[in-house]
Design a protein around this motif. Structure first.
Motif: not given
Length: 320
Positions: A33-38
């Motif tokens: 998920p994108k939030e894990d790359l924030e």
């Protein structure tokens, strides 16, 4: 982690090939998920999961592959993964801040007592020279304390404590900036079979008489009277004895003799009280403590993580 292997003059070990690194990057870093790359710490936790998979599966299936430390593996991943490569110049500081962040992530687990309340269950780490501890582990993002305790104890011992856990019976210690909460699980039968569910994490599981875990001399925080390394056990002993004194088991359960020693080498898998120990560790019984700020990004320096660039790299890799 790392793999225990006997040195051999004729055996050469090789770094993982690019194809394998690409697969690990895609599986553990890009396909999330994108939030894990924030934030960097989230990305490094993903890299750590990839490292576990590499050590537990890739190296085991191909003994010619070199067993790598997490630091070595992280460097390879940053060099190999297009989405991470722009940050390779900062890898030393990123990794240093990640290790600092990890020691602030709350930990939960359990103190498992036998039916007599005279013995507790300890686990020993996989690495050579590892210390003994109560089964425990770091919380995942948004995970409840008791949920983490059940998960970690099951992973490390194969024993499900969910039906025995009482959310208001625990001992909590703050060591440095890390909060450690251990739920007290009392009355477990002596003949319970314990076996770790994860590879290369736990080497031994053993019942230990609590009176033998007394802190010894000037090495109070490192070894007990029986010579065991007890760094992660000693801070809980005073409070544990207080709990046992107020929750004495029936006299019929008190044992005249006890089983001492390893259960086998692992192949795979009064509420409101506050006190300080002589080593200045904060002890809390049945209290919610104020947790340190461990939200994403709080531990890192001035680096700007361009998550949109990483996402673009992900999309490009999938469309190629």
């Amino acid at each position: 982690m790392g793999l225990h292997r006997s040195p051999s003059a004729s055996m050469k070990y090789y770094l993982p090939p690019q194809e394998l690194l690409d697969d690990l990057c895609s599986r553990f870093v890009l396909n999330v998920p994108k939030e894990d790359l924030e934030s960097f710490e989230r990305i490094l936790f993903l890299v750590e999961q990839a490292h576990w998979f590499y050590e537990d599966n890739s190296v085991e299936q191909n003994p010619s592959l070199k067993s790598l430390s997490l630091r070595e593996f992280t460097s390879l991943m940053f060099n190999s993964c297009a989405a991470l490569r722009p940050y390779i110049a900062h890898i030393d500081d990123i990794y240093k801040d990640f290790t600092s962040y990890k020691v602030r992530v709350p930990v939960t687990g359990a103190i498992i007592l036998d039916e007599s309340f005279e013995r507790c269950l300890l686990v020993k780490g996989w690495k050579i020279g590892a210390s003994w501890s109560f089964p425990r582990g770091k919380k995942n993002k948004d995970e409840e304390d008791n949920t983490c305790a059940v998960r970690e104890v099951l992973e490390e011992t194969g024993f499900d404590i969910s039906k025995l856990l009482k959310v208001d019976e625990y001992i909590e210690v703050t060591i440095g900036e890390q909060r450690v909460r251990l739920y007290i699980i009392a009355g477990v039968k002596d003949d319970t079979v314990f076996a770790p569910q994860t590879k290369k994490e736990i080497s031994e599981i053993s019942w230990h008489r609590i009176s033998d875990l007394q802190q010894a001399g000037n090495e109070a925080m490192s070894r007990g009277a029986n010579g065991l390394k007890l760094y992660m056990v000693s801070p809980f002993l005073t409070s544990l004895k207080s709990w046992i004194a107020s929750h004495a088991p029936p006299a019929t359960q008190k044992s005249e003799t006890y089983f001492k020693g390893s259960l086998g080498n692992a192949t795979n898998g009064s509420t409101g009280a506050t006190m300080k120990t002589k080593n200045n560790h904060l002890i809390q019984l049945g209290f919610e403590s104020r947790q340190p700020d461990t939200r994403p990004g709080r531990s890192f320096r001035s680096f700007k993580l361009n998550s949109s660039m990483i996402i673009q790299a992900m999309e490009a890799s999938f469309s190629a």
